[in-house]
Design a protein around this motif. Structure first.
Motif, PDB file in Angstrom:
ATOM      1  N   LEU A  74       0.799  -1.226   0.000  1.00 50.92           N
ATOM      2  CA  LEU A  74       0.000   0.000   0.000  1.00 50.92           C
ATOM      3  C   LEU A  74       0.833   1.276   0.000  1.00 50.92           C
ATOM      4  O   LEU A  74       0.274   2.370   0.044  1.00 50.92           O
ATOM      5  CB  LEU A  74      -0.928   0.003   1.220  1.00 50.92           C
ATOM      6  CG  LEU A  74      -1.902  -1.174   1.318  1.00 50.92           C
ATOM      7  CD1 LEU A  74      -2.674  -1.100   2.622  1.00 50.92           C
ATOM      8  CD2 LEU A  74      -2.854  -1.196   0.121  1.00 50.92           C
ATOM      9  N   ILE A  75       2.163   1.135  -0.046  1.00 55.37           N
ATOM     10  CA  ILE A  75       3.057   2.297   0.002  1.00 55.37           C
ATOM     11  C   ILE A  75       3.641   2.531  -1.380  1.00 55.37           C
ATOM     12  O   ILE A  75       4.277   1.652  -1.958  1.00 55.37           O
ATOM     13  CB  ILE A  75       4.194   2.073   1.020  1.00 55.37           C
ATOM     14  CG1 ILE A  75       3.635   1.619   2.374  1.00 55.37           C
ATOM     15  CG2 ILE A  75       5.018   3.351   1.173  1.00 55.37           C
ATOM     16  CD1 ILE A  75       2.605   2.552   2.989  1.00 55.37           C
ATOM     17  N   SER A  76       3.420   3.713  -1.923  1.00 54.16           N
ATOM     18  CA  SER A  76       3.869   3.988  -3.284  1.00 54.16           C
ATOM     19  C   SER A  76       4.176   5.465  -3.469  1.00 54.16           C
ATOM     20  O   SER A  76       3.539   6.329  -2.852  1.00 54.16           O
ATOM     21  CB  SER A  76       2.798   3.556  -4.292  1.00 54.16           C
ATOM     22  OG  SER A  76       3.193   3.852  -5.605  1.00 54.16           O
ATOM     23  N   SER A 111       6.820  -3.791   0.502  1.00 51.20           N
ATOM     24  CA  SER A 111       7.311  -5.151   0.291  1.00 51.20           C
ATOM     25  C   SER A 111       8.796  -5.064  -0.052  1.00 51.20           C
ATOM     26  O   SER A 111       9.170  -4.943  -1.220  1.00 51.20           O
ATOM     27  CB  SER A 111       6.533  -5.830  -0.844  1.00 51.20           C
ATOM     28  OG  SER A 111       5.158  -5.876  -0.559  1.00 51.20           O
ATOM     29  N   ILE A 112       9.642  -5.137   0.966  1.00 52.82           N
ATOM     30  CA  ILE A 112      11.054  -4.805   0.766  1.00 52.82           C
ATOM     31  C   ILE A 112      11.811  -5.856  -0.043  1.00 52.82           C
ATOM     32  O   ILE A 112      12.961  -5.622  -0.421  1.00 52.82           O
ATOM     33  CB  ILE A 112      11.763  -4.553   2.111  1.00 52.82           C
ATOM     34  CG1 ILE A 112      11.844  -5.834   2.938  1.00 52.82           C
ATOM     35  CG2 ILE A 112      11.066  -3.460   2.896  1.00 52.82           C
ATOM     36  CD1 ILE A 112      12.735  -5.678   4.166  1.00 52.82           C
ATOM     37  N   TRP A 113      11.182  -7.000  -0.323  1.00 50.54           N
ATOM     38  CA  TRP A 113      11.823  -8.006  -1.171  1.00 50.54           C
ATOM     39  C   TRP A 113      11.600  -7.723  -2.655  1.00 50.54           C
ATOM     40  O   TRP A 113      12.194  -8.371  -3.507  1.00 50.54           O
ATOM     41  CB  TRP A 113      11.303  -9.399  -0.821  1.00 50.54           C
ATOM     42  CG  TRP A 113       9.812  -9.480  -0.796  1.00 50.54           C
ATOM     43  CD1 TRP A 113       8.974  -9.747  -1.846  1.00 50.54           C
ATOM     44  CD2 TRP A 113       8.963  -9.244   0.335  1.00 50.54           C
ATOM     45  NE1 TRP A 113       7.656  -9.703  -1.449  1.00 50.54           N
ATOM     46  CE2 TRP A 113       7.624  -9.400  -0.100  1.00 50.54           C
ATOM     47  CE3 TRP A 113       9.203  -8.938   1.684  1.00 50.54           C
ATOM     48  CZ2 TRP A 113       6.533  -9.254   0.751  1.00 50.54           C
ATOM     49  CZ3 TRP A 113       8.121  -8.782   2.532  1.00 50.54           C
ATOM     50  CH2 TRP A 113       6.808  -8.940   2.071  1.00 50.54           C
ATOM     51  N   GLU A 114      10.738  -6.756  -2.959  1.00 46.00           N
ATOM     52  CA  GLU A 114      10.508  -6.378  -4.350  1.00 46.00           C
ATOM     53  C   GLU A 114      11.506  -5.289  -4.749  1.00 46.00           C
ATOM     54  O   GLU A 114      11.772  -4.360  -3.984  1.00 46.00           O
ATOM     55  CB  GLU A 114       9.078  -5.862  -4.541  1.00 46.00           C
ATOM     56  CG  GLU A 114       8.000  -6.876  -4.224  1.00 46.00           C
ATOM     57  CD  GLU A 114       7.959  -8.013  -5.231  1.00 46.00           C
ATOM     58  OE1 GLU A 114       8.574  -7.881  -6.318  1.00 46.00           O
ATOM     59  OE2 GLU A 114       7.304  -9.039  -4.939  1.00 46.00           O
ATOM     60  N   VAL A 118       9.361   1.045  -2.033  1.00 41.69           N
ATOM     61  CA  VAL A 118       9.699   2.351  -1.461  1.00 41.69           C
ATOM     62  C   VAL A 118      10.624   2.144  -0.268  1.00 41.69           C
ATOM     63  O   VAL A 118      10.353   1.319   0.611  1.00 41.69           O
ATOM     64  CB  VAL A 118       8.422   3.098  -1.022  1.00 41.69           C
ATOM     65  CG1 VAL A 118       8.786   4.375  -0.273  1.00 41.69           C
ATOM     66  CG2 VAL A 118       7.555   3.424  -2.234  1.00 41.69           C
ATOM     67  N   ARG A 119      11.716   2.890  -0.235  1.00 39.93           N
ATOM     68  CA  ARG A 119      12.662   2.815   0.880  1.00 39.93           C
ATOM     69  C   ARG A 119      12.319   3.910   1.886  1.00 39.93           C
ATOM     70  O   ARG A 119      12.524   5.089   1.619  1.00 39.93           O
ATOM     71  CB  ARG A 119      14.092   2.964   0.365  1.00 39.93           C
ATOM     72  CG  ARG A 119      14.558   1.779  -0.497  1.00 39.93           C
ATOM     73  CD  ARG A 119      15.792   2.126  -1.284  1.00 39.93           C
ATOM     74  NE  ARG A 119      15.507   3.208  -2.240  1.00 39.93           N
ATOM     75  CZ  ARG A 119      16.419   3.715  -3.078  1.00 39.93           C
ATOM     76  NH1 ARG A 119      17.640   3.243  -3.095  1.00 39.93           N
ATOM     77  NH2 ARG A 119      16.087   4.696  -3.904  1.00 39.93           N
ATOM     78  N   GLU A 122      14.388   7.148   2.869  1.00 41.84           N
ATOM     79  CA  GLU A 122      15.154   7.623   1.714  1.00 41.84           C
ATOM     80  C   GLU A 122      14.206   8.168   0.647  1.00 41.84           C
ATOM     81  O   GLU A 122      14.293   9.334   0.262  1.00 41.84           O
ATOM     82  CB  GLU A 122      16.001   6.488   1.140  1.00 41.84           C
ATOM     83  CG  GLU A 122      17.062   5.964   2.106  1.00 41.84           C
ATOM     84  CD  GLU A 122      17.887   4.846   1.497  1.00 41.84           C
ATOM     85  OE1 GLU A 122      18.176   4.912   0.286  1.00 41.84           O
ATOM     86  OE2 GLU A 122      18.240   3.900   2.227  1.00 41.84           O
ATOM     87  N   ASP A 123      13.310   7.311   0.175  1.00 42.61           N
ATOM     88  CA  ASP A 123      12.351   7.752  -0.843  1.00 42.61           C
ATOM     89  C   ASP A 123      11.155   8.478  -0.241  1.00 42.61           C
ATOM     90  O   ASP A 123      10.521   9.309  -0.905  1.00 42.61           O
ATOM     91  CB  ASP A 123      11.816   6.543  -1.627  1.00 42.61           C
ATOM     92  CG  ASP A 123      12.917   5.721  -2.273  1.00 42.61           C
ATOM     93  OD1 ASP A 123      13.898   6.329  -2.744  1.00 42.61           O
ATOM     94  OD2 ASP A 123      12.813   4.484  -2.289  1.00 42.61           O
ATOM     95  N   MET A 124      10.838   8.139   1.003  1.00 46.30           N
ATOM     96  CA  MET A 124       9.643   8.669   1.653  1.00 46.30           C
ATOM     97  C   MET A 124       9.869   8.685   3.156  1.00 46.30           C
ATOM     98  O   MET A 124      10.510   7.774   3.702  1.00 46.30           O
ATOM     99  CB  MET A 124       8.432   7.788   1.304  1.00 46.30           C
ATOM    100  CG  MET A 124       7.114   8.245   1.896  1.00 46.30           C
ATOM    101  SD  MET A 124       5.768   7.060   1.540  1.00 46.30           S
ATOM    102  CE  MET A 124       5.655   7.184  -0.246  1.00 46.30           C
ATOM    103  N   SER A 125       9.332   9.686   3.819  1.00 41.99           N
ATOM    104  CA  SER A 125       9.468   9.762   5.272  1.00 41.99           C
ATOM    105  C   SER A 125       8.576   8.732   5.956  1.00 41.99           C
ATOM    106  O   SER A 125       7.594   8.256   5.376  1.00 41.99           O
ATOM    107  CB  SER A 125       9.101  11.156   5.772  1.00 41.99           C
ATOM    108  OG  SER A 125       7.703  11.383   5.631  1.00 41.99           O
TER     109      SER A 125
END
Length: 288
Positions: A74-76, A111-114, A118-119, A122-125
């Motif tokens: 759900l994070i993009s 989904s950090i394995w993808e 989103v990091r 770094e990419d998002m707070s």
């Protein structure tokens, strides 16, 4: 130990690409009491008549639909993509209600394995990420209330809600009777939380669905596995005692993610995976 809850199997692995009729027959043959369908089969973009037929055929085989697993990150960084994902899950929730399915499972992400995840930081707070997750779950809960179903959110390795404490915060932020818990012990033990009875009692009747899966290692990519039941860190005796103590009578859905074993030993046979988990479960239940 005599159980009051029912068994289901989560239809990932090669089940996800098999015709639903074959999946139903396979799990019926093994003796499962329910099926946890994913949106591969319970696709909300299919005509509602087809989805009703899927549920009806499951019932005709003597099984229930334990829940629909609608696990989507759900994070993009792309609002249009994020809205599409949320809208699809909302359609799934409404379809579940029309088909008499009681629960739909969601998670937060990322989904950090993808590779394109989103990091956070770094990419998002952290703030922006939680805002996205909470907004989505609030949307799901509103749809669930209208559809007479519940949402079961789950703590998953590497995500915003990844252990008891972060998941508790999510549930507290979206505190609603239609927001329940899908309890999976494997992700908690990766973060060092191994007191199963304590965890289960903390959630109590908020638990509406359970995943049975073991784990061992530390929560870093390639440094943990979800092994066969009994090989990991989950204290299954205390786990089953905890469910008994809260009088849990829902579904415990077996989830097979021993992927290397699946490929190398079971030769990508999902029925063999479903069978071995059920056999292991029955042995663990004898250890009282």
């Amino acid at each position: 130990m005599k159980r009051k809850w029912k068994t289901a199997f989560l239809t990932i692995l090669d089940y996800s690409t098999m015709p639903s009729t074959d999946v139903i027959e396979s799990l019926r043959r093994l003796g499962y009491e329910g099926i946890e369908w994913t949106m591969d089969h319970f696709d909300p973009d299919l005509p509602i008549a087809q989805l009703r037929e899927l549920v009806s055929r499951t019932h005709d085989a003597g099984m229930e639909v334990s829940q629909i697993m609608a696990h989507t990150d759900l994070i993009s960084l792309n609002d249009a993509v994020r809205k599409q994902k949320i809208d699809r899950i909302v359609r799934g929730i409404r379809a579940a209600g029309e088909c008499g399915v009681s629960a739909v499972s969601v998670l937060t992400g990322p989904s950090i394995w993808e590779p394109d995840h989103v990091r956070i930081g770094e990419d998002m707070s952290e703030t922006a990420a939680w805002d996205q997750a909470i907004e989505a779950v609030e949307t799901f809960v509103e749809a669930a209330e209208d559809s007479n179903v519940v949402i079961t959110s789950e703590a998953v390795y590497g995500m915003l809600a990844h252990d008891f404490y972060t998941h508790r915060w999510l549930v507290d932020q979206v505190d609603h009777p239609a927001h329940k818990v899908n309890f999976d012990p494997s992700h908690h033990v990766l973060y060092g939380i191994e007191d199963m009875r304590w965890l289960i009692h903390q959630w109590g009747d908020r638990i509406a669905h359970v995943h049975i899966k073991d784990a061992i290692g530390i929560p870093q990519l390639n440094k943990f596995v979800f092994p066969l039941l009994g090989e990991g860190r989950v204290n299954w005796k205390d786990f089953f005692i905890g469910l008994e103590e809260i009088d849990y009578r829902g579904f415990c859905s077996l989830e097979f993610e021993s992927f290397r074993f699946y490929r190398q030993v079971l030769k990508n046979n999902p029925e063999a995976a479903a069978q071995i988990l059920l056999e292991q479960l029955n042995v663990l239940l004898e250890d009282d």
